[in-house]
Design a protein around this motif. Structure first.
Motif, short mmCIF file in Angstrom:
data_model
loop_
_atom_site.label_atom_id
_atom_site.label_comp_id
_atom_site.label_asym_id
_atom_site.label_seq_id
_atom_site.Cartn_x
_atom_site.Cartn_y
_atom_site.Cartn_z
N GLU A 220 0.83 -1.21 0.00
CA GLU A 220 0.00 0.00 0.00
C GLU A 220 0.86 1.26 0.00
O GLU A 220 0.56 2.24 -0.71
CB GLU A 220 -0.93 -0.02 1.21
N ILE A 221 1.94 1.27 0.75
CA ILE A 221 2.83 2.44 0.76
C ILE A 221 3.44 2.64 -0.62
O ILE A 221 3.58 3.79 -1.10
CB ILE A 221 3.92 2.27 1.83
N ARG A 222 3.78 1.58 -1.29
CA ARG A 222 4.33 1.70 -2.65
C ARG A 222 3.28 2.26 -3.61
O ARG A 222 3.61 3.05 -4.51
CB ARG A 222 4.86 0.35 -3.12
N ASP A 223 2.03 1.88 -3.43
CA ASP A 223 0.96 2.44 -4.26
C ASP A 223 0.81 3.94 -3.98
O ASP A 223 0.64 4.74 -4.92
CB ASP A 223 -0.36 1.73 -3.97
N TRP A 224 0.87 4.32 -2.71
CA TRP A 224 0.79 5.75 -2.39
C TRP A 224 1.94 6.52 -3.02
O TRP A 224 1.76 7.62 -3.53
CB TRP A 224 0.80 5.94 -0.87
N TYR A 225 3.11 5.94 -2.94
CA TYR A 225 4.28 6.60 -3.53
C TYR A 225 4.11 6.80 -5.03
O TYR A 225 4.52 7.84 -5.57
CB TYR A 225 5.53 5.76 -3.25
N ALA A 226 3.49 5.87 -5.72
CA ALA A 226 3.29 5.99 -7.16
C ALA A 226 2.36 7.15 -7.50
O ALA A 226 2.50 7.76 -8.58
CB ALA A 226 2.72 4.69 -7.72
N GLY A 227 1.44 7.50 -6.59
CA GLY A 227 0.49 8.55 -6.91
C GLY A 227 0.65 9.83 -6.12
O GLY A 227 0.05 10.85 -6.47
N GLU A 228 1.45 9.80 -5.07
CA GLU A 228 1.61 10.98 -4.21
C GLU A 228 3.09 11.15 -3.87
O GLU A 228 3.65 10.38 -3.10
CB GLU A 228 0.79 10.81 -2.92
N ARG A 229 3.72 12.18 -4.44
CA ARG A 229 5.16 12.34 -4.28
C ARG A 229 5.55 13.29 -3.14
O ARG A 229 6.73 13.58 -2.96
CB ARG A 229 5.79 12.81 -5.60
N ASP A 230 4.59 13.77 -2.39
CA ASP A 230 4.89 14.60 -1.22
C ASP A 230 5.00 13.68 0.00
O ASP A 230 4.01 13.08 0.43
CB ASP A 230 3.78 15.64 -1.01
N TRP A 231 6.20 13.56 0.57
CA TRP A 231 6.40 12.63 1.67
C TRP A 231 5.54 12.97 2.88
O TRP A 231 5.13 12.09 3.64
CB TRP A 231 7.87 12.54 2.05
N ARG A 232 5.26 14.26 3.06
CA ARG A 232 4.47 14.68 4.22
C ARG A 232 3.03 14.16 4.12
O ARG A 232 2.45 13.70 5.10
CB ARG A 232 4.48 16.20 4.33
N LYS A 233 2.47 14.26 2.92
CA LYS A 233 1.11 13.75 2.73
C LYS A 233 1.08 12.23 2.85
O LYS A 233 0.12 11.66 3.40
CB LYS A 233 0.57 14.20 1.38
N ALA A 234 2.11 11.57 2.35
CA ALA A 234 2.17 10.11 2.50
C ALA A 234 2.30 9.73 3.98
O ALA A 234 1.73 8.72 4.42
CB ALA A 234 3.33 9.56 1.69
N ARG A 235 3.04 10.51 4.73
CA ARG A 235 3.16 10.24 6.16
C ARG A 235 1.80 10.33 6.84
O ARG A 235 1.48 9.53 7.74
CB ARG A 235 4.14 11.22 6.81
N GLU A 236 0.99 11.30 6.42
CA GLU A 236 -0.35 11.43 6.99
C GLU A 236 -1.19 10.19 6.70
O GLU A 236 -1.97 9.73 7.55
CB GLU A 236 -1.03 12.68 6.43
N LEU A 237 -1.04 9.65 5.52
CA LEU A 237 -1.77 8.43 5.17
C LEU A 237 -1.32 7.26 6.05
O LEU A 237 -2.15 6.46 6.50
CB LEU A 237 -1.55 8.08 3.69
N ILE A 238 -0.02 7.17 6.30
CA ILE A 238 0.49 6.11 7.18
C ILE A 238 -0.06 6.28 8.59
O ILE A 238 -0.54 5.32 9.22
CB ILE A 238 2.03 6.13 7.20
N ALA A 239 -0.04 7.51 9.11
CA ALA A 239 -0.52 7.76 10.46
C ALA A 239 -2.01 7.43 10.59
O ALA A 239 -2.46 6.92 11.62
CB ALA A 239 -0.25 9.20 10.85
#
Length: 697
Positions: A220-239
């Motif tokens: 799932e994190i790899r999928d997020w990375y493919a569509g969202e390149r802002d690490w801060r927003k990806a961190r929010e998804l993880i949290a």
């Protein structure tokens, strides 16, 4: 499988990455992302000074990583090492309540819980099982933070690394915690031969169940990375999906493993950016940062640390290992790297390597300084190529000052003043003792304007716990020439030696440059350890305290109490081989008590014991207790007996009051090196002094 051609440098880079990452994240461990951003901002460099903390600290992430791996050499580097043997190493090197672990209590601290299971005789993997300890306790992060060494001994072999990780992790963990550890270990092992982050992640995931939480989360994190390149927003998804509110406990594996994968994907293969992301993201910052630093160090080699900022300079290779084997308490990244390297070489069927004939400080790895630092800003130290008789590199010491004052560089050999108090107490023995012979080779630069006067020196603690210098023999070295120093370290009134160094003086304002090729020492100590004068306590701290009570209030310097089981008060190093140890021992009450030699932890030693059944016994502790010899000896309580052990190769001679009781050879896996100890089983002993002499003296 042979080790890679650049194995040595890659391991060193992995060790550096590990300790740099831990030191970077340690001051704000456990903080949330919001608090970090509010109080510190993005973590782009060390922040310890902003928080009034030392940079070099004892830490469970470091101590556990480099200690639990010793199970391999302690058991002959057997590739079929069992979880039970790894658990035995836990019991050997951990002193309850004092070393390596967070001692948070049964059912609260995962590792403390597992340790108590081991003490109860519950063997791994049951000691760390979900069935026994519950899922929440068993799936915390510890298995991952201790795993890097198991990967570095399996370069290019992720299957072996993951298998070692499973066995090691099962001592204390289960379920997703084991899978996370396996992913990290497999990635690190493969990083020796593969540079692409995506392929490394593929390798790690391929070795755990596809339906595990760890595997699904990584996808799932790899999928997020493919569509969202802002690490801060990806961190929010993880949290939001994998945060601590979803995975409870003190420090769960799943959220923190997510941040490791996240930082590797978003870090653009850059050491600083990756560490910035994983540290700024919060939670278990030192653990996550240590794993990420190790992965990138292995993958990129020493080039990972090139450029600005200077990651290596402030660290100077320094690290502490607080264990029951005090001789490695004061260590460095080079020394620990070669321990790992030679385990890996043994597993690959290759001979060990020891630069410059095994010199303790050899500087033969690029950039290494092995704890040596300049003592004022007129002096610089730098690792350079050449100027070595038997190696490739040396330590350049450059200085110049209008005053013409001498230049000094030194490295710690015992607990330094700045480490007196830390979050995790540093238990350690001095690595250098009186009677040992220091050897060093120094070359002066051919462009120096004239000769340099130089000498070795030590500093030891005194009765007020201040450092006092002692100088070795001086030599005047013409420009472009070399000098070999040999110095038998003098007595220090039983006080521990804290520093070893080199002082140089040109006798003018012009300064100069000299090169330290190597510095080392050998031989048995020649010393008597009693109670020195003064009110200082560092002489007591030179003893690694593995007993229930060792207090200063009694008339004897050594009154040792063990309420349950067997305890040892220990000092010395694994470079001690042949020597005589003796002590007047008075038993107040005990099941058994006496002196120990070749001590390598709480469960590895020879001991001469006075036992409560009226016998004297010579015993060996190594994967259990073996009685090597025994004799009737109707001793009396509160009566002093001079107990001595002489160890020479595989021969052991034991005497009481100068009468030899036992003289034998141990030819079944003999213990050939280690320190000394006073040993007490369920009782109390006292002694006025412990003496160590070379054999025959």
């Amino acid at each position: 499988m042979p080790v890679p051609h650049d194995y040595t440098e890659r391991v060193y880079a992995g060790v550096l990455g590990k300790i740099i990452g831990v030191y970077l994240g340690r001051p704000f461990e456990g903080w949330s992302y919001d608090r970090i951003m509010a109080e510190l901002g993005e973590i782009t460099y060390y922040v310890h000074d902003r928080m009034g903390q030392p940079l070099i600290v004892t830490d469970d992430d470091i101590s556990g990583t480099f200690t639990f791996l010793r199970a391999l050499p302690d058991h002959g580097n057997d590739p079929n090492l069992t979880p039970a043997q790894i658990g035995e190493s836990w019991l050997n090197y951990i002193i309850e309540g004092r070393t390596i672990l967070w001692w948070g209590g049964l059912g609260n601290s995962t590792e403390h819980t597992a340790y108590l299971r081991l003490k109860e005789g519950i063997e791994p993997p049951r000691s760390g099982s979900i069935e026994l300890n519950t899922r929440v306790v068993a799936e915390q992060i510890g298995s991952q933070i201790f795993i890097d060494g198991w990967a570095m001994v399996a370069p290019g072999d992720p299957e072996r690394a993951a298998d070692f990780a499973r066995r090691a992790a099962s001592v204390s963990h289960d379920g997703e915690a084991i899978y996370g550890a396996q992913v990290v270990a497999a990635m690190e092992a493969q990083a020796f031969v593969e540079s692409d982050i995506d392929r490394l992640i593929d390798t790690g995931v391929s070795l755990i169940p596809r339906d595990s939480v760890i595997a699904r989360m990584i996808a799932e994190i790899r999928d997020w990375y493919a569509g969202e390149r802002d690490w801060r927003k990806a961190r929010e998804l993880i949290a939001a999906k994998y945060g601590y509110d979803k995975y409870p406990g003190n420090c769960h594996m799943v959220p923190n493993h997510a941040l490791i994968i996240h930082s590797l994907l978003y870090g653009d293969d850059d050491f600083q950016k990756s560490l910035m992301i994983v540290n700024t993201s919060g939670w278990d910052t030192d653990c996550n940062s240590g794993n990420v630093g190790c992965i990138l160090g292995i993958k990129k080699g020493l080039a990972a640390f090139d450029g600005d900022p200077d990651w290596r300079g402030p660290v100077a290779d320094r690290l502490y290992l607080a264990t029951a084997e005090g001789g490695r308490g004061i260590s460095d990244a080079v020394a620990e790297s070669f321990h790992i390297i030679n385990i890996g070489r043994a597993l690959s069927g290759e001979q060990p390597i020891s630069p410059k004939e095994g010199a303790r400080f050899h500087f033969d790895l690029p950039g290494s300084v092995q704890g040596f630092q300049a003592e004022d800003d007129r002096v610089t130290v730098e690792n350079v190529a050449g100027h070595s008789e038997s190696g490739e590199r040396s330590l350049a010491i450059r200085y110049g000052d209008a005053s013409g004052a001498p230049a000094r560089v030194s490295t710690p050999t015992f607990i330094p003043p700045e480490a007196f108090t830390m979050h995790y107490t540093l238990l350690a023995s001095p690595t250098l003792h009186p009677g040992q012979t220091v050897r060093a080779r120094v070359t002066t630069d051919g462009d120096n304007p004239g000769p340099l006067r130089a000498h070795l020196f030590i500093r030891h603690y005194d009765g007020s716990d201040n450092l006092v210098p002692l100088s070795g023999p001086e030599a005047t070295i013409p420009a472009g020439e070399s000098h070999e120093y040999t110095w038998r370290v003098p007595e220090t009134d039983g006080q521990p030696i804290a520093q070893l160094g080199l002082e140089a003086d040109s006798g003018s304002a012009s300064g100069g440059t000299l090169y330290l090729d190597y510095m080392t020492w050998d031989g048995a100590p020649d010393m008597q350890l009693g109670r020195p004068g003064g009110r200082g306590e560092m002489w007591r701290r030179a003893w690694v305290n593995g007993v229930d009570q060792f207090e200063a209030r009694w008339p004897e310097p050594y009154r040792v109490v063990q309420n349950h089981g067997t305890g040892l008060l220990m000092q010395g190093s694994q470079d001690w081989t042949d020597y005589r140890v003796s002590a007047p021992v008075t038993v107040h009450l005990a099941k058994s008590s006496g002196v120990a030699a070749r001590v390598g932890g709480l469960r590895r030693y020879y001991a001469l014991l006075l036992c409560d059944d009226g016998k004297a016994r010579l015993v060996k502790a190594c994967d259990g207790i073996t009685t090597l010899a025994e004799a009737d000896f109707p001793w009396e309580v509160r009566h002093p007996y001079e107990l001595s052990l002489v160890v020479t190769g595989d021969r052991i001679e034991a005497a009481i009051d100068d009468e030899v009781l036992f003289d034998m050879r141990d030819q079944d896996r003999p213990l050939l090196r280690g320190g000394i100890g006073l040993i007490c089983e369920k009782g109390c002993l006292s002694s006025d002094a412990v003496t160590v002499r070379p054999v025959g003296r």
